[in-house]
Motif scaffolding. Structure first.
Motif, PDB file in Angstrom:
ATOM      1  N   LEU A  89       0.829  -1.205   0.000  1.00 44.98           N
ATOM      2  CA  LEU A  89       0.000   0.000   0.000  1.00 44.98           C
ATOM      3  C   LEU A  89       0.868   1.260   0.000  1.00 44.98           C
ATOM      4  CD1 LEU A  89      -2.730   1.503   0.372  1.00 44.98           C
ATOM      5  CD2 LEU A  89      -2.436   1.183   2.826  1.00 44.98           C
ATOM      6  N   PHE A  90       1.892   1.263   0.827  1.00 44.98           N
ATOM      7  CA  PHE A  90       2.769   2.432   0.915  1.00 44.98           C
ATOM      8  C   PHE A  90       3.562   2.637  -0.380  1.00 44.98           C
ATOM      9  CE2 PHE A  90       2.985   1.382   5.698  1.00 44.98           C
ATOM     10  CZ  PHE A  90       1.755   1.984   5.902  1.00 44.98           C
ATOM     11  N   GLU A  91       4.026   1.543  -0.962  1.00 46.19           N
ATOM     12  CA  GLU A  91       4.773   1.655  -2.210  1.00 46.19           C
ATOM     13  C   GLU A  91       3.887   2.194  -3.328  1.00 46.19           C
ATOM     14  OE1 GLU A  91       8.356   0.686  -2.935  1.00 46.19           O
ATOM     15  OE2 GLU A  91       7.987   1.494  -0.930  1.00 46.19           O
ATOM     16  N   ASN A  92       2.658   1.711  -3.371  1.00 48.40           N
ATOM     17  CA  ASN A  92       1.745   2.134  -4.437  1.00 48.40           C
ATOM     18  C   ASN A  92       1.282   3.583  -4.283  1.00 48.40           C
ATOM     19  OD1 ASN A  92       1.858  -0.408  -5.612  1.00 48.40           O
ATOM     20  ND2 ASN A  92       0.035  -1.151  -4.539  1.00 48.40           N
ATOM     21  N   ASN A  93       1.394   4.106  -3.044  1.00 48.80           N
ATOM     22  CA  ASN A  93       0.918   5.472  -2.793  1.00 48.80           C
ATOM     23  C   ASN A  93       2.046   6.434  -2.425  1.00 48.80           C
ATOM     24  OD1 ASN A  93      -2.298   5.532  -2.672  1.00 48.80           O
ATOM     25  ND2 ASN A  93      -1.601   3.546  -1.897  1.00 48.80           N
ATOM     26  N   ASN A  94       3.277   6.007  -2.695  1.00 53.57           N
ATOM     27  CA  ASN A  94       4.444   6.875  -2.504  1.00 53.57           C
ATOM     28  C   ASN A  94       4.534   7.410  -1.075  1.00 53.57           C
ATOM     29  OD1 ASN A  94       6.796   8.157  -3.411  1.00 53.57           O
ATOM     30  ND2 ASN A  94       5.696  10.062  -3.847  1.00 53.57           N
ATOM     31  N   VAL A  95       4.396   6.509  -0.106  1.00 52.70           N
ATOM     32  CA  VAL A  95       4.420   6.870   1.309  1.00 52.70           C
ATOM     33  C   VAL A  95       5.743   6.468   1.937  1.00 52.70           C
ATOM     34  CG1 VAL A  95       3.349   6.462   3.565  1.00 52.70           C
ATOM     35  CG2 VAL A  95       1.925   6.634   1.512  1.00 52.70           C
ATOM     36  N   ASN A  96       6.380   7.403   2.621  1.00 55.68           N
ATOM     37  CA  ASN A  96       7.560   7.082   3.422  1.00 55.68           C
ATOM     38  C   ASN A  96       7.103   6.396   4.697  1.00 55.68           C
ATOM     39  OD1 ASN A  96       9.200   8.280   1.579  1.00 55.68           O
ATOM     40  ND2 ASN A  96       9.941   9.908   2.904  1.00 55.68           N
ATOM     41  N   ALA A  97       7.628   5.200   4.953  1.00 59.00           N
ATOM     42  CA  ALA A  97       7.224   4.446   6.137  1.00 59.00           C
ATOM     43  C   ALA A  97       8.432   3.832   6.825  1.00 59.00           C
ATOM     44  CB  ALA A  97       6.228   3.350   5.757  1.00 59.00           C
ATOM     45  N   GLU A 152      -3.702  12.724   1.988  1.00 59.18           N
ATOM     46  CA  GLU A 152      -3.900  12.344   3.391  1.00 59.18           C
ATOM     47  C   GLU A 152      -5.240  11.659   3.624  1.00 59.18           C
ATOM     48  OE1 GLU A 152      -4.241  14.496   7.772  1.00 59.18           O
ATOM     49  OE2 GLU A 152      -3.119  15.475   6.149  1.00 59.18           O
ATOM     50  N   MET A 153      -6.334  12.229   3.175  1.00 62.91           N
ATOM     51  CA  MET A 153      -7.654  11.658   3.455  1.00 62.91           C
ATOM     52  C   MET A 153      -7.833  10.305   2.765  1.00 62.91           C
ATOM     53  SD  MET A 153      -8.844  13.670   5.583  1.00 62.91           S
ATOM     54  CE  MET A 153     -10.413  12.816   5.725  1.00 62.91           C
ATOM     55  N   GLU A 154      -7.373  10.210   1.526  1.00 62.04           N
ATOM     56  CA  GLU A 154      -7.479   8.946   0.799  1.00 62.04           C
ATOM     57  C   GLU A 154      -6.655   7.866   1.480  1.00 62.04           C
ATOM     58  OE1 GLU A 154      -6.255   7.120  -3.589  1.00 62.04           O
ATOM     59  OE2 GLU A 154      -6.431   9.285  -3.306  1.00 62.04           O
ATOM     60  N   LEU A 155      -5.460   8.220   1.944  1.00 61.83           N
ATOM     61  CA  LEU A 155      -4.601   7.243   2.616  1.00 61.83           C
ATOM     62  C   LEU A 155      -5.220   6.786   3.931  1.00 61.83           C
ATOM     63  CD1 LEU A 155      -1.891   5.762   2.454  1.00 61.83           C
ATOM     64  CD2 LEU A 155      -0.852   7.696   3.662  1.00 61.83           C
ATOM     65  N   LYS A 156      -5.811   7.691   4.669  1.00 64.85           N
ATOM     66  CA  LYS A 156      -6.469   7.317   5.927  1.00 64.85           C
ATOM     67  C   LYS A 156      -7.591   6.315   5.672  1.00 64.85           C
ATOM     68  CE  LYS A 156      -7.477  10.320   9.093  1.00 64.85           C
ATOM     69  NZ  LYS A 156      -7.940  11.537   9.791  1.00 64.85           N
ATOM     70  N   ASN A 160      -7.616   2.592   7.276  1.00 64.04           N
ATOM     71  CA  ASN A 160      -8.708   2.246   8.196  1.00 64.04           C
ATOM     72  C   ASN A 160      -9.348   0.898   7.871  1.00 64.04           C
ATOM     73  OD1 ASN A 160      -8.921   4.182  10.269  1.00 64.04           O
ATOM     74  ND2 ASN A 160      -9.799   5.678   8.847  1.00 64.04           N
ATOM     75  N   LYS A 161      -9.045   0.343   6.722  1.00 67.30           N
ATOM     76  CA  LYS A 161      -9.571  -0.967   6.364  1.00 67.30           C
ATOM     77  C   LYS A 161      -8.851  -2.088   7.109  1.00 67.30           C
ATOM     78  CE  LYS A 161     -10.949   0.517   1.710  1.00 67.30           C
ATOM     79  NZ  LYS A 161     -10.752   0.336   0.242  1.00 67.30           N
ATOM     80  N   PHE A 162      -7.694  -1.780   7.699  1.00 69.14           N
ATOM     81  CA  PHE A 162      -6.924  -2.782   8.434  1.00 69.14           C
ATOM     82  C   PHE A 162      -7.359  -2.827   9.893  1.00 69.14           C
ATOM     83  CE2 PHE A 162      -4.371  -1.837   4.770  1.00 69.14           C
ATOM     84  CZ  PHE A 162      -3.700  -3.008   4.474  1.00 69.14           C
ATOM     85  N   ALA A 170      -2.887  14.913  12.236  1.00 69.82           N
ATOM     86  CA  ALA A 170      -3.313  15.728  11.093  1.00 69.82           C
ATOM     87  C   ALA A 170      -2.147  16.507  10.492  1.00 69.82           C
ATOM     88  CB  ALA A 170      -4.415  16.695  11.523  1.00 69.82           C
ATOM     89  N   GLY A 171      -2.002  16.363   9.183  1.00 69.04           N
ATOM     90  CA  GLY A 171      -0.975  17.083   8.470  1.00 69.04           C
ATOM     91  C   GLY A 171       0.424  16.540   8.641  1.00 69.04           C
ATOM     92  N   LYS A 172       0.580  15.487   9.404  1.00 70.49           N
ATOM     93  CA  LYS A 172       1.910  14.947   9.691  1.00 70.49           C
ATOM     94  C   LYS A 172       2.034  13.489   9.251  1.00 70.49           C
ATOM     95  CE  LYS A 172       2.541  18.015  13.657  1.00 70.49           C
ATOM     96  NZ  LYS A 172       2.757  18.104  15.128  1.00 70.49           N
ATOM     97  N   GLY A 173       1.403  12.589   9.992  1.00 68.42           N
ATOM     98  CA  GLY A 173       1.558  11.182   9.669  1.00 68.42           C
ATOM     99  C   GLY A 173       0.711  10.305  10.565  1.00 68.42           C
ATOM    100  N   PHE A 174       1.137   9.051  10.732  1.00 67.82           N
ATOM    101  CA  PHE A 174       0.328   8.080  11.464  1.00 67.82           C
ATOM    102  C   PHE A 174       1.220   7.030  12.123  1.00 67.82           C
ATOM    103  CE2 PHE A 174       0.765   6.902   7.025  1.00 67.82           C
ATOM    104  CZ  PHE A 174       1.246   5.611   7.085  1.00 67.82           C
ATOM    105  N   GLU A 175       0.642   6.335  13.124  1.00 65.50           N
ATOM    106  CA  GLU A 175       1.292   5.218  13.791  1.00 65.50           C
ATOM    107  C   GLU A 175       0.351   4.026  13.743  1.00 65.50           C
ATOM    108  OE1 GLU A 175       3.845   7.532  17.253  1.00 65.50           O
ATOM    109  OE2 GLU A 175       1.818   6.835  17.704  1.00 65.50           O
ATOM    110  N   LEU A 176       0.897   2.834  13.487  1.00 66.30           N
ATOM    111  CA  LEU A 176       0.102   1.615  13.424  1.00 66.30           C
ATOM    112  C   LEU A 176       0.733   0.547  14.305  1.00 66.30           C
ATOM    113  CD1 LEU A 176      -0.382   1.432   9.538  1.00 66.30           C
ATOM    114  CD2 LEU A 176      -1.932   2.462  11.206  1.00 66.30           C
ATOM    115  N   THR A 177      -0.109  -0.136  15.069  1.00 67.56           N
ATOM    116  CA  THR A 177       0.347  -1.272  15.871  1.00 67.56           C
ATOM    117  C   THR A 177      -0.692  -2.394  15.784  1.00 67.56           C
ATOM    118  OG1 THR A 177      -0.647  -0.245  17.843  1.00 67.56           O
ATOM    119  CG2 THR A 177       1.725   0.066  17.530  1.00 67.56           C
TER     120      THR A 177
END
Length: 260
Positions: A89-97, A152-156, A160-162, A170-177
């Motif tokens: 998902l991150f690769e397809n949406n050019n997200v730094n993770a 940002e909104m599309e990525l969220k 959220n499907k996970f 907001a405007g920065k990034g996210f954390e997932l666990t």
């Protein structure tokens, strides 16, 4: 029952230079001398949390990765299936993770340097950029950190499907666990093991990943630098992080002056 003080790091106890002030350290030691358990509770890797705890004293307990790792108690790594799907998902949406294990940090591309805190050589935590998923898919990854791009909104919506615990900034990034990993669940488990009363304990924090611990029914010590959204949880408001708000409030707690 026992009493405890649970303390977040970033924006709460720790200064911007990744140190803990003398006043904060001395107040924590005084709380321990007066019979309180003191637990550092952070989204940062457990190695870093342990490193800072040991700078104060050996009696301090630790919770890392937003509750995915409780020292000597429980681990909640992210499943391999979710790792693989999120990486794609991150690769397809050019997200730094960034994908964090207990002793290594993996990045899917070259990372903006201020997104990765400096790692003390004493931590023995490695760091590798431009990783393929094959390099770490079999590792125990406890937390994923991501930076928003322009979608940002599309990525969220996609994230959220996970079925995972999520913290969005907001405007920065996210954390997932892992879906069972959050600060609130970790604290409940710690209290059960150590015969600690939640309602007689104190929770210090400042941001959205502290909401689960603020919802436990304890005494919520919210930092003056927190947003108004977080301040709604407050039993009391501390001074700002840079003004030793934690240390000053703990001094009052120990003296029994907290609600004077």
């Amino acid at each position: 029952m026992e009493k405890a003080i649970f303390i977040d790091l970033d924006g709460t106890l720790m200064q911007k230079d990744l140190t803990i002030s003398t006043r904060n350290s001395e107040a924590i030691k005084e709380a321990i001398n007066n019979g309180y358990h003191v637990v550092l509770v952070s989204g940062r890797p457990i190695q870093f949390v342990n490193y800072l705890a040991n700078k104060i004293g050996s009696e301090i307990d630790t919770i890392g990765f937003n509750g995915a790792y409780v020292s000597d108690l429980i681990e909640h790594p992210i499943s391999e299936e979710n790792l693989v799907c999120l990486y794609e998902l991150f690769e397809n949406n050019n997200v730094n993770a960034i994908f964090k294990s207990a002793d290594h940090i993996y990045a899917n591309r070259e990372v903006i340097k201020n997104f990765v805190y400096p790692i003390s050589k004493d931590e023995m935590v490695g760091f590798t950029e431009n990783c393929s998923i094959d390099l770490f898919r079999k590792q125990k990854i406890y937390k994923i950190l991501g930076l928003y791009n322009h979608n940002e909104m599309e990525l969220k919506e996609l994230i959220n499907k996970f079925d995972m615990t999520k913290a969005f900034y907001a405007g920065k990034g996210f954390e997932l666990t892992h879906h069972n990993a959050n600060k609130g669940n970790a604290i409940k488990l710690y209290c059960l093991k150590n015969n600690v009363s939640i309602k007689d304990s104190y929770m210090f924090g400042d941001d959205v990943n502290d909401e689960t611990m603020f919802s436990l029914g304890g005494n919520n010590m919210v930092m003056g630098n927190a947003s108004e959204t977080i301040k709604k949880y407050a039993t009391a408001i501390c001074e700002r992080c840079e003004n030793d708000g934690v240390g000053k409030m703990i001094e009052k707690i120990v003296k029994g002056e907290i609600y004077d």
